[in-house]
Design a protein around this motif. Structure first.
Motif, PDB file in Angstrom:
ATOM      1  N   GLU A 152       4.587  19.899 -26.731  1.00 38.93           N
ATOM      2  CA  GLU A 152       3.200  20.078 -26.330  1.00 38.93           C
ATOM      3  C   GLU A 152       3.097  20.218 -24.814  1.00 38.93           C
ATOM      4  O   GLU A 152       3.829  19.585 -24.065  1.00 38.93           O
ATOM      5  N   GLY A 153       2.149  21.013 -24.354  1.00 42.01           N
ATOM      6  CA  GLY A 153       1.905  21.150 -22.927  1.00 42.01           C
ATOM      7  C   GLY A 153       2.976  21.946 -22.208  1.00 42.01           C
ATOM      8  O   GLY A 153       3.833  22.585 -22.816  1.00 42.01           O
ATOM      9  N   GLU A 154       2.941  21.920 -20.895  1.00 39.64           N
ATOM     10  CA  GLU A 154       3.908  22.645 -20.087  1.00 39.64           C
ATOM     11  C   GLU A 154       5.202  21.850 -19.971  1.00 39.64           C
ATOM     12  O   GLU A 154       5.189  20.631 -19.788  1.00 39.64           O
ATOM     13  N   PHE A 155       6.328  22.539 -20.093  1.00 39.05           N
ATOM     14  CA  PHE A 155       7.616  21.867 -19.969  1.00 39.05           C
ATOM     15  C   PHE A 155       8.663  22.878 -19.503  1.00 39.05           C
ATOM     16  O   PHE A 155       8.466  24.084 -19.611  1.00 39.05           O
ATOM     17  N   ARG A 156       9.759  22.371 -18.998  1.00 44.77           N
ATOM     18  CA  ARG A 156      10.879  23.193 -18.583  1.00 44.77           C
ATOM     19  C   ARG A 156      12.138  22.709 -19.294  1.00 44.77           C
ATOM     20  O   ARG A 156      12.247  21.534 -19.662  1.00 44.77           O
ATOM     21  N   ILE A 157      13.102  23.626 -19.479  1.00 44.92           N
ATOM     22  CA  ILE A 157      14.359  23.305 -20.153  1.00 44.92           C
ATOM     23  C   ILE A 157      15.506  23.560 -19.176  1.00 44.92           C
ATOM     24  O   ILE A 157      15.572  24.631 -18.548  1.00 44.92           O
ATOM     25  N   TYR A 158      16.420  22.598 -19.068  1.00 44.67           N
ATOM     26  CA  TYR A 158      17.571  22.723 -18.170  1.00 44.67           C
ATOM     27  C   TYR A 158      18.856  22.457 -18.941  1.00 44.67           C
ATOM     28  O   TYR A 158      18.884  21.601 -19.836  1.00 44.67           O
ATOM     29  N   ASP A 159      19.911  23.209 -18.603  1.00 43.92           N
ATOM     30  CA  ASP A 159      21.206  22.905 -19.195  1.00 43.92           C
ATOM     31  C   ASP A 159      21.848  21.767 -18.402  1.00 43.92           C
ATOM     32  O   ASP A 159      21.271  21.258 -17.425  1.00 43.92           O
ATOM     33  N   LEU A 160      23.052  21.353 -18.815  1.00 48.73           N
ATOM     34  CA  LEU A 160      23.675  20.189 -18.195  1.00 48.73           C
ATOM     35  C   LEU A 160      24.225  20.482 -16.804  1.00 48.73           C
ATOM     36  O   LEU A 160      24.676  19.565 -16.099  1.00 48.73           O
ATOM     37  N   LEU A 161      24.143  21.740 -16.377  1.00 48.94           N
ATOM     38  CA  LEU A 161      24.507  22.093 -15.006  1.00 48.94           C
ATOM     39  C   LEU A 161      23.273  22.162 -14.108  1.00 48.94           C
ATOM     40  O   LEU A 161      23.360  22.513 -12.930  1.00 48.94           O
ATOM     41  N   GLY A 162      22.125  21.824 -14.701  1.00 52.17           N
ATOM     42  CA  GLY A 162      20.887  21.819 -13.940  1.00 52.17           C
ATOM     43  C   GLY A 162      20.200  23.160 -13.827  1.00 52.17           C
ATOM     44  O   GLY A 162      19.219  23.316 -13.098  1.00 52.17           O
ATOM     45  N   ARG A 163      20.677  24.154 -14.558  1.00 53.08           N
ATOM     46  CA  ARG A 163      20.074  25.482 -14.493  1.00 53.08           C
ATOM     47  C   ARG A 163      18.850  25.567 -15.400  1.00 53.08           C
ATOM     48  O   ARG A 163      18.871  25.082 -16.524  1.00 53.08           O
ATOM     49  N   ASP A 164      17.797  26.189 -14.907  1.00 53.66           N
ATOM     50  CA  ASP A 164      16.574  26.359 -15.685  1.00 53.66           C
ATOM     51  C   ASP A 164      16.794  27.467 -16.716  1.00 53.66           C
ATOM     52  O   ASP A 164      17.001  28.631 -16.375  1.00 53.66           O
ATOM     53  N   VAL A 165      16.761  27.106 -17.994  1.00 51.84           N
ATOM     54  CA  VAL A 165      17.009  28.075 -19.068  1.00 51.84           C
ATOM     55  C   VAL A 165      15.783  28.225 -19.960  1.00 51.84           C
ATOM     56  O   VAL A 165      15.884  28.642 -21.116  1.00 51.84           O
ATOM     57  N   THR A 166      14.609  27.902 -19.415  1.00 55.34           N
ATOM     58  CA  THR A 166      13.382  27.949 -20.212  1.00 55.34           C
ATOM     59  C   THR A 166      13.174  29.314 -20.851  1.00 55.34           C
ATOM     60  O   THR A 166      12.761  29.417 -22.004  1.00 55.34           O
ATOM     61  N   ARG A 167      13.478  30.372 -20.123  1.00 56.80           N
ATOM     62  CA  ARG A 167      13.241  31.720 -20.641  1.00 56.80           C
ATOM     63  C   ARG A 167      14.224  32.102 -21.738  1.00 56.80           C
ATOM     64  O   ARG A 167      14.030  33.101 -22.425  1.00 56.80           O
ATOM     65  N   GLN A 168      15.284  31.327 -21.877  1.00 61.28           N
ATOM     66  CA  GLN A 168      16.246  31.600 -22.954  1.00 61.28           C
ATOM     67  C   GLN A 168      15.855  30.878 -24.236  1.00 61.28           C
ATOM     68  O   GLN A 168      16.560  30.973 -25.242  1.00 61.28           O
ATOM     69  N   ASN A 169      14.752  30.151 -24.197  1.00 58.39           N
ATOM     70  CA  ASN A 169      14.317  29.395 -25.364  1.00 58.39           C
ATOM     71  C   ASN A 169      14.187  30.317 -26.569  1.00 58.39           C
ATOM     72  O   ASN A 169      13.536  31.360 -26.509  1.00 58.39           O
ATOM     73  N   GLY A 170      14.820  29.936 -27.657  1.00 61.78           N
ATOM     74  CA  GLY A 170      14.850  30.772 -28.854  1.00 61.78           C
ATOM     75  C   GLY A 170      16.267  31.158 -29.224  1.00 61.78           C
ATOM     76  O   GLY A 170      16.537  31.576 -30.347  1.00 61.78           O
ATOM     77  N   SER A 171      17.187  30.991 -28.269  1.00 61.08           N
ATOM     78  CA  SER A 171      18.602  31.285 -28.531  1.00 61.08           C
ATOM     79  C   SER A 171      19.480  30.189 -27.920  1.00 61.08           C
ATOM     80  O   SER A 171      20.540  30.476 -27.367  1.00 61.08           O
ATOM     81  N   LEU A 172      19.011  28.953 -28.014  1.00 62.00           N
ATOM     82  CA  LEU A 172      19.726  27.824 -27.423  1.00 62.00           C
ATOM     83  C   LEU A 172      20.650  27.157 -28.441  1.00 62.00           C
ATOM     84  O   LEU A 172      20.396  27.184 -29.644  1.00 62.00           O
ATOM     85  N   HIS A 173      21.716  26.541 -27.913  1.00 68.88           N
ATOM     86  CA  HIS A 173      22.643  25.791 -28.759  1.00 68.88           C
ATOM     87  C   HIS A 173      23.399  24.821 -27.861  1.00 68.88           C
ATOM     88  O   HIS A 173      24.009  25.223 -26.870  1.00 68.88           O
ATOM     89  N   GLY A 174      23.327  23.524 -28.178  1.00 71.01           N
ATOM     90  CA  GLY A 174      24.015  22.530 -27.364  1.00 71.01           C
ATOM     91  C   GLY A 174      23.064  21.460 -26.869  1.00 71.01           C
ATOM     92  O   GLY A 174      22.060  21.162 -27.503  1.00 71.01           O
ATOM     93  N   VAL A 175      23.375  20.883 -25.708  1.00 69.40           N
ATOM     94  CA  VAL A 175      22.613  19.772 -25.162  1.00 69.40           C
ATOM     95  C   VAL A 175      21.802  20.246 -23.953  1.00 69.40           C
ATOM     96  O   VAL A 175      22.332  20.917 -23.064  1.00 69.40           O
ATOM     97  N   TYR A 176      20.524  19.883 -23.929  1.00 68.40           N
ATOM     98  CA  TYR A 176      19.632  20.292 -22.854  1.00 68.40           C
ATOM     99  C   TYR A 176      18.753  19.113 -22.435  1.00 68.40           C
ATOM    100  O   TYR A 176      18.635  18.116 -23.155  1.00 68.40           O
TER     101      TYR A 176
END
Length: 231
Positions: free
Chosen positions: A193-217
């Motif tokens: 819910e609401g605004e959020f961002r997604i980061y991989d374990l290297l600290g990279r912002d991968v929010t725009r890749q949402n929909g094809s993710l696999h692993g730990v974020y």
């Protein structure tokens, strides 16, 4: 408009007026601020290059034909604030494979998701099956997930009972912990819910890749950060 254009609607905007971005085929992604309460008719109609749109948890209505012909959209999340989805709102979104419908939606217009021929995963959080027409959806072989307590209501409701594969939402699947409202995973996508961002374990912002993710974020919003496993 040049190809691969991203737009952030100005903070303080309360409405995206009808036809505001109609036929902007070069528009690739759009960020809508929390001040927006409605998305007007034809607002993004014909934006065939649009692959990413975040609808904030402030929008209460999505107008008729709002995203008509947005063939590049792969997935859409309708937040809990939305109460109505207009006629043909996502008509001919031929690339759409999954949609999540928030818990406040009470009505879905005629042909809202018609000719979305690739739509195979639908999650609906509404406790009471929203009113809709048999033309609202194109593929009744799609997987439909609903709240556990409402499973029988959907199986008995007009139109919704046409779905051949109705099951209940397993909201904790793929999560190590749940500390953010409405947080869950589905088919390589993280929803919150609401605004959020997604980061991989290297600290990279991968929010725009949402929909094809696999692993730990790590999922972050203004108040917290949560580790999520996407399987």
């Amino acid at each position: 408009m040049p190809a691969n254009t991203s737009i952030s609607v100005l903070d303080g905007t309360t409405q995206i007026c009808g036809g505001a971005f109609e036929e902007c085929s070069g528009l690739n992604s759009v960020t809508i601020p929390n001040s927006v309460t409605s998305i007007g008719m034809y607002a993004f109609a014909g934006c065939s290059g649009l692959t990413s749109v975040t609808i904030p948890n402030s929008v209460t209505s999505i107008g008729s034909w709002a995203f008509y012909g947005c063939s590049g959209l792969n997935s859409v999340t309708i937040p809990n604030s939305v109460t109505s989805i207009g006629v043909r709102a996502f008509y001919k979104c031929s690339g759409l494979t999954s949609v999540t419908i928030g818990n406040s939606v009470t009505s879905i217009g005629d042909k809202a998701f018609d000719e979305c021929t690739q739509l195979t995963n639908i999650v609906c959080y509404a406790a009471v099956p929203p009113s809709c027409d048999a033309s609202s959806f194109a593929n009744y072989n799609a997987s439909l997930k609903v709240p556990y307590s409402s499973l029988e209501a959907y199986k008995a409701a007009a139109v919704w009972r046409l779905f051949n594969n109705i099951s209940y939402i397993e909201s904790t699947v793929g999560l190590e912990q749940i500390e953010l409202a409405g947080l869950y995973t589905q088919a390589g996508r993280i929803v919150c819910e609401g605004e959020f961002r997604i980061y991989d374990l290297l600290g990279r912002d991968v929010t725009r890749q949402n929909g094809s993710l696999h692993g730990v974020y790590v999922v972050k919003n203004a108040n917290a950060a949560v580790k999520v496993v996407v399987r």
